[in-house]
Design a protein around this motif. Structure first.
Motif, PDB file in Angstrom:
ATOM      1  N   PRO A  94      -2.105   3.243 -70.951  1.00  0.00           N
ATOM      2  CA  PRO A  94      -3.523   3.420 -71.751  1.00  0.00           C
ATOM      3  C   PRO A  94      -2.808   3.477 -73.206  1.00  0.00           C
ATOM      4  O   PRO A  94      -3.527   2.935 -74.481  1.00  0.00           O
ATOM      5  N   SER A 112      -4.404   0.213 -75.827  1.00  0.00           N
ATOM      6  CA  SER A 112      -5.310   0.547 -77.052  1.00  0.00           C
ATOM      7  C   SER A 112      -4.479  -0.118 -78.279  1.00  0.00           C
ATOM      8  O   SER A 112      -5.092  -0.561 -79.182  1.00  0.00           O
ATOM      9  N   LEU A 131     -10.367   7.214 -74.237  1.00  0.00           N
ATOM     10  CA  LEU A 131     -10.694   5.843 -74.535  1.00  0.00           C
ATOM     11  C   LEU A 131     -12.001   5.264 -73.728  1.00  0.00           C
ATOM     12  O   LEU A 131     -12.253   5.549 -72.639  1.00  0.00           O
ATOM     13  N   HIS A 132     -13.171   5.334 -74.590  1.00  0.00           N
ATOM     14  CA  HIS A 132     -14.393   4.771 -74.196  1.00  0.00           C
ATOM     15  C   HIS A 132     -14.978   3.817 -75.245  1.00  0.00           C
ATOM     16  O   HIS A 132     -14.608   3.668 -76.357  1.00  0.00           O
ATOM     17  N   ARG A 133     -15.927   2.998 -74.724  1.00  0.00           N
ATOM     18  CA  ARG A 133     -16.521   2.244 -75.579  1.00  0.00           C
ATOM     19  C   ARG A 133     -18.335   2.836 -75.740  1.00  0.00           C
ATOM     20  O   ARG A 133     -18.793   3.421 -74.938  1.00  0.00           O
ATOM     21  N   ILE A 150      -2.437   8.813 -77.529  1.00  0.00           N
ATOM     22  CA  ILE A 150      -3.876   8.621 -76.903  1.00  0.00           C
ATOM     23  C   ILE A 150      -3.604   8.677 -75.267  1.00  0.00           C
ATOM     24  O   ILE A 150      -2.713   8.219 -74.567  1.00  0.00           O
ATOM     25  N   GLU A 151      -4.660   9.339 -74.598  1.00  0.00           N
ATOM     26  CA  GLU A 151      -4.668   9.412 -73.007  1.00  0.00           C
ATOM     27  C   GLU A 151      -5.887   8.436 -72.576  1.00  0.00           C
ATOM     28  O   GLU A 151      -6.887   8.385 -73.595  1.00  0.00           O
ATOM     29  N   ALA A 152      -5.738   7.959 -71.388  1.00  0.00           N
ATOM     30  CA  ALA A 152      -6.794   7.144 -70.931  1.00  0.00           C
ATOM     31  C   ALA A 152      -8.282   7.588 -71.019  1.00  0.00           C
ATOM     32  O   ALA A 152      -9.078   6.993 -71.637  1.00  0.00           O
ATOM     33  N   ASP A 153      -8.455   8.967 -70.573  1.00  0.00           N
ATOM     34  CA  ASP A 153      -9.742   9.360 -70.637  1.00  0.00           C
ATOM     35  C   ASP A 153     -10.132   9.689 -71.946  1.00  0.00           C
ATOM     36  O   ASP A 153     -11.523  10.342 -72.122  1.00  0.00           O
ATOM     37  N   PRO A 155      -9.987  -4.511 -74.538  1.00  0.00           N
ATOM     38  CA  PRO A 155     -11.250  -3.896 -74.279  1.00  0.00           C
ATOM     39  C   PRO A 155     -11.104  -2.957 -73.255  1.00  0.00           C
ATOM     40  O   PRO A 155     -10.761  -3.214 -72.100  1.00  0.00           O
ATOM     41  N   VAL A 156     -11.916  -1.692 -73.624  1.00  0.00           N
ATOM     42  CA  VAL A 156     -11.778  -0.601 -72.739  1.00  0.00           C
ATOM     43  C   VAL A 156     -12.838  -1.051 -71.543  1.00  0.00           C
ATOM     44  O   VAL A 156     -13.876  -1.521 -71.659  1.00  0.00           O
ATOM     45  N   ALA A 157     -12.424  -0.853 -70.177  1.00  0.00           N
ATOM     46  CA  ALA A 157     -13.290  -1.208 -68.979  1.00  0.00           C
ATOM     47  C   ALA A 157     -14.340  -0.281 -69.081  1.00  0.00           C
ATOM     48  O   ALA A 157     -14.395   1.006 -69.283  1.00  0.00           O
ATOM     49  N   GLY A 158     -15.531  -0.954 -68.669  1.00  0.00           N
ATOM     50  CA  GLY A 158     -16.696  -0.072 -68.308  1.00  0.00           C
ATOM     51  C   GLY A 158     -16.785   0.440 -66.793  1.00  0.00           C
ATOM     52  O   GLY A 158     -15.811   0.526 -66.113  1.00  0.00           O
ATOM     53  N   PHE A 186     -21.082   2.096 -73.777  1.00  0.00           N
ATOM     54  CA  PHE A 186     -21.079   2.673 -72.462  1.00  0.00           C
ATOM     55  C   PHE A 186     -21.570   4.216 -72.429  1.00  0.00           C
ATOM     56  O   PHE A 186     -21.908   4.774 -71.399  1.00  0.00           O
ATOM     57  N   ALA A 227      -8.651   5.482 -66.413  1.00  0.00           N
ATOM     58  CA  ALA A 227     -10.038   4.951 -66.432  1.00  0.00           C
ATOM     59  C   ALA A 227     -10.140   4.095 -67.406  1.00  0.00           C
ATOM     60  O   ALA A 227     -11.242   3.582 -67.318  1.00  0.00           O
ATOM     61  N   ALA A 228      -9.206   3.726 -68.306  1.00  0.00           N
ATOM     62  CA  ALA A 228      -9.660   2.723 -69.256  1.00  0.00           C
ATOM     63  C   ALA A 228      -9.057   1.452 -68.945  1.00  0.00           C
ATOM     64  O   ALA A 228      -9.911   0.619 -69.415  1.00  0.00           O
ATOM     65  N   TYR A 229      -8.097   1.208 -68.196  1.00  0.00           N
ATOM     66  CA  TYR A 229      -7.617  -0.229 -68.130  1.00  0.00           C
ATOM     67  C   TYR A 229      -7.422  -0.165 -66.649  1.00  0.00           C
ATOM     68  O   TYR A 229      -6.346   0.215 -66.065  1.00  0.00           O
TER      69      TYR A 229
END
Lengths: 133, 557
Positions: free
Chosen positions: B520, B524, A82-84, A77-80, B529-532, A87, B447-449
Motif C-alpha cells: 500500500p 500510492s 486509500l479510496h477513489r 499511509i495504510e491501505a484502508d 490506481p486504487v482498485a474498486g 467509488f 483493500a487498495a491494491y
C-alpha cells in the motif's frame, strides 16, 4: 638616411613601445580578472556541489518521514485510507432546497456551501474525513 | 700636442658611428618586433583561460542519481593534510606542532608520517575547515594541504548494495562495488552521470519494512526487490545486513548482496512455474487431478508435503495448498526437456545480464536426472537468485512476456520474449490471486491494491545436507492483479518463530506480512490506481464461478 627619416623612425618606435606597453598592461589586467573569475567559478561550483549533497542528505526519505511524524503528526499511509472519490456512494438527487434552508445549513456548517453535491463529497474526502492517523 | 684630423676623416668617422647607432636601433626594434610576434602567436597555442574554466570541474567523478534525479552518489572537494618529508628540517618540532593543532592526530602518528623516507606522504584526509585553518596558521615548511575528491553517499546505507562504493587511488576514487564499479569508466568523466532505475522512496519503504521483519524474527539477513514487470526496471533492491559506503568499512560475507548475488533453492515459489509450464504446453489443466494421498518414494528419496492434504488434488489445489507431491507429479508429466526449455526461456538457467558486478550464477545440476525434474517442480535441486525468481514470476503476470531486468532507467522499449501464452498468463494471474485469497499469501492482501503471489520456505543446505532449522522464507507477488504492473520479492534468511506466530517460521508468517505492509505504501507512491470494490471481476472471466467447486474441495470452495 636623412635626419628626418631617422627622427620619424625614432618617434614611431617610441609610439610602438608605448602602445605595446599599454596593450600588455591591459592584457595582463584582463588575465588577472579572468583568473579571479575562474577561481570564483570553481569555488561556486564547489559550493553548489556541497549544497546539492546537503540537500540530498536533508531530504533522505527516513529524515522526511521522521520530521513529518514529529512536526506534523503524519504517518505512512495504510491501505484502508486509500479510496477513489468515484467509488464513494453518490448522494440521492433531491429537489433544490429553499434558500432559507440552505442558509440554515450553511450556518450550522454541516455542508460545504455553494458546491455541487459531487464536488462537496470530493472535498470532504480530501480533508481526510475517512482517514486514520 | 695632438695633430688635428682633417674634416673629411672626421666626417667619415661620424657617419660610421651614426650608421652603427642606426643599425643598433633597428636591430633592437627587430628583436622587439620578433618578441612581440612570438608572444602573440605562442599565446594562442594554449587554450584561453575562459574556455579552460568552462571545461573544468571541481571534482573528477560523475554523479549517480535515481530514476527521479535524486542524488545517490556525488563528489565534493575535500582537503588532505600532506607533507614532503625531505623538506622538513625538524620532524620532532613539526610533529609536536601538528598534534597540538589537530587534537585527533597523535604525536606518534604525526612523527611516523613525517619521518617516512618518501618524497610525498598523505598524513590525513577529509580535514574540516577548522583543521585546514589550523594547519595553514602553523606555516610549517614541507607541510601543506591538497585538494582531493571525496565521494559522498547522501543516503548512506539505503541503497548501499546498488550504488556500491569507491576506494581512494592516486587518480581519484575508483569504484569497487555496485554501480560505482560497473560504471567506473563512465563516472571517471565528471560531465557524465549514471541514472539508475531505482526509486529511492520505494527503496526506503522496502528497506524499512524488511529491516523491521529481520529484527522481529531474529533473521540473519533479508532481501527485498520491486520490479516493473513491463519494463524490467528494478525499482528497489535491498539486502540486509548492509553497510555504510561513506565509512569505507570492509565488507564481509554476511553483507553480500542477497538480492542478486545469493543463489539458493527458492522452494515453493517454483510451483507457479511448474503449473504455468504444464498449462501452457497442454500437459495439464487447472482441473487436472494429481494424487497427493501419500509421499512419493522414488530413486531412493521420499517426497512429502509440509502440511499434506492426503487426498487427490486439482492442479489449482496443488499450488494453493503448496503440495510438493502434486508439483513433483506435475513436473514428471512435463518432462525434463520441456521443463528445462521453459526455465531457460525465463532466464533461470543462466546468469542474468544485470548491470551490477554482484550477480550470481544459478547452480544447475550437471546431470539432470528424472528425480531432478521432480524436485525442481517444487523448487529444490536448482538454485537461483531472488532477482531471477522475481523476474520469472513477473513474466508470468506480464501476459507471459519476459523482459530483461535492468538497473538503469529505460529510455527506449526493452527487447521482450514471449515465454507463455496470454491465456496461460491469465490463468496464472488467477492462480496467484487464489493463493492470496485462500492460501498462504493472505497476509499480503489489502483493500487498495489486489495482490497475487506465492510463498516459499526452503531449508538451507549446510555441509551438503538440508538443515531443518535454517530456512529461507520468501514471498513473490505481483500487484495490482487487475492490471499487473509490479513484482515484489521478500526473503528472510533464517527467521525464527515467535509466540505470535505459534513458533512457525514459514513465509506465510514472516515474509508475506512484509509485502502486505509495503505494497500500500509503494502503490500510492508509484501512482497505481486504487482498485474498486469489484477489482476481482476479471477473475470470473478467466475461471467462471461454476468451476470453483471442481477446483477446490476444501470448505472455502
Amino acid at each position: 638616411m636623412s635626419a628626418r627619416t631617422t627622427f620619424f623612425w625614432c618617434i614611431g618606435a617610441a609610439a610602438m613601445a608605448a602602445g605595446l606597453f599599454a596593450v600588455g598592461d591591459h592584457v595582463r589586467d584582463r588575465k588577472d580578472r579572468l583568473a579571479a573569475l575562474n577561481r570564483e567559478v570553481l569555488a561556486e561550483r564547489e559550493r553548489i556541489q556541497v549544497l546539492r549533497s546537503e540537500l540530498a542528505f536533508l531530504t533522505q526519505p527516513q529524515t522526511l518521514e521522521f520530521q513529518n511524524a514529529r512536526a506534523l503528526g503524519l504517518v505512512p499511509i495504510e491501505a484502508d485510507q486509500l479510496h477513489r472519490s468515484s467509488f464513494l456512494p453518490s448522494r440521492s438527487v433531491s429537489a433544490p432546497e429553499p434558500p432559507r434552508a440552505r442558509a440554515r445549513a450553511r450556518r450550522d456548517g454541516d455542508t460545504i456551501s455553494g458546491l455541487p453535491t459531487e464536488q462537496s463529497s470530493r472535498l470532504s474526502f480530501a480533508f481526510g474525513t475517512g482517514g486514520r492517523q | 700636442m695632438k695633430p688635428h684630423r682633417s674634416p673629411c676623416v672626421a666626417l667619415a668617422t661620424a657617419r660610421t658611428r651614426l650608421a652603427f647607432g642606426v643599425l643598433a636601433f633597428f636591430v633592437s626594434l627587430a628583436v622587439l618586433t620578433i618578441k612581440l610576434v612570438g608572444l602573440g602567436t605562442m599565446a594562442q597555442d594554449a587554450p584561453p583561460p575562459a574556455e579552460k574554466a568552462a571545461s573544468e570541474h571541481p571534482v573528477k567523478r560523475g554523479d549517480i542519481v535515481d530514476r527521479n534525479g535524486r542524488l545517490l552518489a556525488t563528489s565534493i572537494v575535500s582537503r588532505a593534510l600532506v607533507c614532503w618529508p625531505p623538506q622538513i628540517d625538524d620532524v620532532e618540532a613539526a610533529a609536536t606542532k601538528l598534534s597540538g593543532a589537530l587534537p585527533w592526530l597523535s604525536f606518534e602518528e604525526a612523527r611516523q608520517r613525517l619521518s617516512l623516507k618518501q618524497p610525498f606522504v598523505f598524513v590525513a584526509r577529509r580535514l574540516t575547515p577548522r583543521d585546514q585553518k589550523a594547519v595553514l596558521d602553523l606555516g610549517l615548511p614541507g607541510v601543506g594541504l591538497m585538494s582531493e575528491d571525496l565521494r559522498i553517499y547522501p543516503h548512506g546505507r539505503l541503497a548501499a548494495h546498488v550504488v556500491g562504493r569507491t576506494e581512494p587511488s592516486n587518480d581519484g576514487p575508483v569504484g569497487n562495488a555496485g554501480a560505482e564499479q560497473r560504471f567506473n569508466a563512465i563516472l571517471a568523466d565528471p560531465t557524465q552521470s549514471v541514472q539508475l532505475s531505482i526509486d529511492i522512496r520505494v527503496q526506503h519503504v522496502i528497506r524499512e519494512e524488511l529491516a523491521r521483519a529481520v529484527d522481529y524474527y531474529s533473521a540473519i539477513g533479508g532481501a527485498g526487490l520491486v520490479l516493473d514487470i513491463r519494463t524490467g526496471e528494478v525499482l528497489a533492491m535491498v539486502s540486509l545486513p548492509d553497510f555504510d559506503p561513506n565509512r569505507q568499512a570492509k565488507m564481509d560475507e554476511t553483507q553480500a548482496n542477497r538480492a542478486s548475488l545469493l543463489v539458493a533453492e527458492m522452494g515453493s515459489t517454483f510451483k507457479l512455474l511448474t503449473l504455468a509450464t504444464a498449462l501452457d504446453r497442454g500437459i495439464s489443466r487447472l482441473t487436472s487431478r494429481f494424487d497427493a494421498r501419500a509421499p512419493i518414494k522414488a530413486f531412493g528419496h521420499t517426497i512429502g508435503d509440509y502440511r499434506g492434504q492426503n487426498r487427490v488434488l486439482s492442479a489449482a489445489e496443488v499450488v494453493v495448498h503448496s503440495s510438493n507431491i502434486g508439483a513433483a507429479r506435475m513436473a514428471q508429466k512435463i518432462g525434463a526437456e520441456t521443463f528445462k526449455e521453459v526455465l531457460d526461456g525465463l532466464g533461470l538457467l543462466s546468469r542474468p545480464a544485470l548491470e551490477l558486478p554482484e550477480v550470481g550464477h544459478p547452480i544447475v545440476p550437471r546431470t539432470w536426472r528424472p528425480l531432478t525434474t521432480m524436485t525442481v517442480g517444487f523448487g529444490h535441486g536448482l538454485s537461483v537468485s531472488p532477482l531471477q525468481t522475481a523476474s520469472a514470476v513477473g513474466a508470468l503476470a506480464n501476459d507471459g512476456v519476459a523482459v530483461p531486468v535492468t538497473m538503469l532507467r529505460r529510455t527506449a522499449p526493452a527487447p521482450t520474449r514471449r515465454v507463455f501464452s496470454s491465456d496461460t498468463s491469465g490463468k496464472m494471474r488467477w492462480m496467484m490471486r487464489q493463493v492470496v485469497l485462500r492460501g498462504s499469501g493472505s497476509r499480503a492482501d489489502n483493500a487498495a491494491y489486489p495482490v497475487g503471489g506465492k510463498t516459499g520456505t526452503a531449508e538451507k543446505v549446510v555441509n551438503g545436507r538440508y538443515d531443518r532449522n535454517k530456512r529461507l522464507s520468501s514471498f513473490v507477488g505481483v500487484f495490482p492483479m487487475n492490471a499487473p504492473r509490479y513484482a515484489i520479492f521478500i526473503m528472510l534468511d533464517e527467521p525464527k518463530g515467535r509466540d505470535e506466530t505459534h513458533n512457525f517460521a514459514t513465509a506465510a508468517w514472516n515474509a508475506v506480512p512484509v509485502a502486505g505492509a509495503a505494497i500500500p505504501r509503494i502503490g500510492s507512491m508509484l501512482g497505481v490506481p486504487v482498485a474498486g470494490p469489484d477489482s476481482d471481476a476479471w477473475m470470473r472471466r478467466v475461471v467462471p464461478d461454476r468451476l470453483l467447486s471442481r477446483l477446490f474441495k476444501d470448505k472455502e470452495a
